[in-house]
Design a protein around this motif. Structure first.
Motif, PDB file in Angstrom:
ATOM      1  N   VAL A  57      47.713  29.005  38.760  1.00 46.48           N
ATOM      2  CA  VAL A  57      47.616  30.462  40.107  1.00 46.48           C
ATOM      3  C   VAL A  57      46.080  30.789  40.229  1.00 46.48           C
ATOM      4  O   VAL A  57      45.279  30.385  40.516  1.00 46.48           O
ATOM      5  N   LYS A  58      46.164  30.897  41.958  1.00 48.14           N
ATOM      6  CA  LYS A  58      45.560  31.647  42.946  1.00 48.14           C
ATOM      7  C   LYS A  58      45.243  32.214  43.403  1.00 48.14           C
ATOM      8  O   LYS A  58      46.491  32.657  44.160  1.00 48.14           O
ATOM      9  N   TYR A  59      44.397  32.733  43.664  1.00 50.40           N
ATOM     10  CA  TYR A  59      44.692  33.925  44.410  1.00 50.40           C
ATOM     11  C   TYR A  59      43.487  34.125  45.975  1.00 50.40           C
ATOM     12  O   TYR A  59      42.607  34.235  45.711  1.00 50.40           O
ATOM     13  N   GLU A  60      44.038  34.279  47.330  1.00 51.79           N
ATOM     14  CA  GLU A  60      43.207  33.827  48.329  1.00 51.79           C
ATOM     15  C   GLU A  60      42.799  35.337  49.052  1.00 51.79           C
ATOM     16  O   GLU A  60      43.271  36.416  48.736  1.00 51.79           O
ATOM     17  N   ASP A  61      41.570  35.331  49.648  1.00 51.15           N
ATOM     18  CA  ASP A  61      41.108  36.297  49.837  1.00 51.15           C
ATOM     19  C   ASP A  61      41.985  37.579  50.606  1.00 51.15           C
ATOM     20  O   ASP A  61      42.364  38.253  51.541  1.00 51.15           O
ATOM     21  N   ASP A  62      43.443  36.514  51.859  1.00 50.89           N
ATOM     22  CA  ASP A  62      43.988  37.622  53.314  1.00 50.89           C
ATOM     23  C   ASP A  62      45.013  37.705  52.485  1.00 50.89           C
ATOM     24  O   ASP A  62      45.835  38.797  52.988  1.00 50.89           O
ATOM     25  N   GLY A  63      45.470  37.835  50.679  1.00 53.57           N
ATOM     26  CA  GLY A  63      46.407  38.648  49.919  1.00 53.57           C
ATOM     27  C   GLY A  63      47.206  37.778  49.721  1.00 53.57           C
ATOM     28  O   GLY A  63      48.398  38.692  49.229  1.00 53.57           O
TER      29      GLY A  63
END
Length: 425
Positions: free
Chosen positions: A397-403
């Protein structure tokens, strides 16, 4: 009701050698017919053969051969004559007129065994339906072996009543049984809906190949096992642990046999649907049988009839502990794809079979990366993510800065069409 005798019946079995057959082949067929007779409760006293270009319309065999059988029946005090081929009602009536004892064919014998072995309500309904549909075109005023003059083999089930005297009553009974089966079929479909999320495997194979023994070995179940043909009729499903994190549903189904009556295949549709809906088939083969290759062919033909011949299949060659020539294992491993060699009764190579199942399951999976825009707050996002966790295994699971959310998922290929439409492009 007929009071059945508990004594074993004395039988003659009859085989006809047609131009496209050899005597050796027909002898092998009669070997199996003798096993069927033994399962039904008869001791075969002798065998009768006749070479013919085609069946006789009146007697199937020649009248002279029928008279010869009549003499043997009288001298040996025979109770029943069993033909390996299907007879018409007229042929049975004419043969009984000459032979003066009960005459049945292979199909009647198989139906009788099914009637004896049916334990549950669905199995009993399916067998009775098959018997009635087989009897309907054969009902005549002299269909004597279904009357109270005879008991024993070939008289179990609907023949105990006087249904044979009234075609309309038989047809009405068939309609009632079909309605009951339809209701049971709907119930089973509802039950199977709850199994959609778990991998399903069905055991198929020739009768007495060791399917029930293998189910017990894989699942630590206690399914009834006996060294008889058609010892079990009902589909039995158990959970099998392939590893600490992987479970499958394994179903044992009714065994197949050469010349399996079509009425049985139709009647047992709800049971055989377990094969149709399985993800993988395990074809269990008795490698110790001298006729195992023909048995493989019979099973494959039946699977084709059920339109399931294209399913991923493991061939489990069973009873290797009975093999004298181990070179056969090497030859068959080259000849058959996805072959595993086991002894279900001894527990030999059961883990190898589990590994093969896991391997075939893994081949049905794919690893994908799925990207979601969490800032969009679309309902489809949450629905898709919910389905992913339900049907797949989230590896990363990865959360990116752009949402955006990126999920690395291992999922069965069959579930992708359910999820893909919910993911925004």
């Amino acid at each position: 009701m007929v009071n059945y005798t508990k004594e074993r019946e004395r039988a003659i079995i009859v085989g006809v050698i047609f131009p496209n057959q050899t005597r050796t082949q027909v002898e092998e067929y009669l070997d199996e017919l003798e096993l069927l007779a033994d399962t039904a409760g008869a001791d075969v006293v002798c065998r009768v053969y006749q070479e013919r270009e085609r069946p006789d319309p009146a007697y199937f065999i020649g009248k002279g051969k029928a008279e010869q059988i009549a003499k043997i029946v009288e001298e040996e005090k025979i109770d029943i004559v069993i033909f390996d081929d299907e007879l018409s009602g007229v042929q049975v009536r004419n043969l009984e007129g000459i032979i003066n004892c009960k005459v049945i064919d292979r199909t009647t014998l198989i139906l009788d065994i099914f009637a004896s072995h049916a334990r549950t309500a669905p199995a009993k309904i399916q067998v009775e339906l098959a018997q009635l549909e087989y009897l309907l075109p054969r009902l005549t005023g002299r269909w004597r072996h279904l009357s109270k003059q005879y008991g024993g083999i070939g008289t179990k089930g609907p023949g105990e009543t006087k249904l044979e005297t009234d075609r309309r009553l038989v047809k009405r009974k068939i309609a009632v049984l079909k309605r009951k089966l339809s209701e049971l079929d709907n119930q089973r479909k509802e039950q199977r809906k709850g199994r959609k999320d778990i991998f399903r495997i069905a055991l198929v194979g020739y009768t007495n190949a060791g399917k029930s023994t293998l189910l017990n070995a894989l699942s630590d179940a206690d399914v009834y096992v006996e060294d008889k043909l058609f010892a079990t009729l009902d589909a039995t499903t158990r959970i099998v642990k392939l590893s600490p994190t992987r479970k499958v549903l394994l179903t044992d189904t009714v065994g197949f046999i050469r010349k399996l009556p079509h009425h049985l295949i139709a009647s047992f549709k709800s049971t055989l649907d377990e094969i149709v809906e399985a993800d993988i088939l395990i074809h269990v083969v008795d490698i110790s049988s001298p006729n195992f290759k023909e048995q493989i062919r019979v099973v494959e033909e039946t699977l084709t009839e059920l339109k399931t011949s294209d399913k991923p299949t493991i061939i489990a060659f069973n009873k290797i502990d009975k093999l004298e020539n181990r070179d056969m294992i090497y030859r068959l491993s080259n000849e058959y794809k996805n072959a595993v060699f086991i002894s279900a009764s001894r527990g030999v190579n059961i883990q190898a079979l589990k590994d093969k199942i896991s391997q075939m399951i893994d081949e049905r999976y794919v690893e994908v990366e799925l990207k979601f825009n969490l800032s969009s707050k679309q309902t489809s996002n949450s629905n898709a993510i919910s389905l992913i966790y339900k049907f797949g295994e989230v590896l990363d699971v990865k959360y990116e800065d752009d949402g955006h959310l990126i999920l690395k998922v291992k999922i069965e290929k069959r579930f992708l069409p359910k999820i893909s439409p919910l993911i925004p492009v």
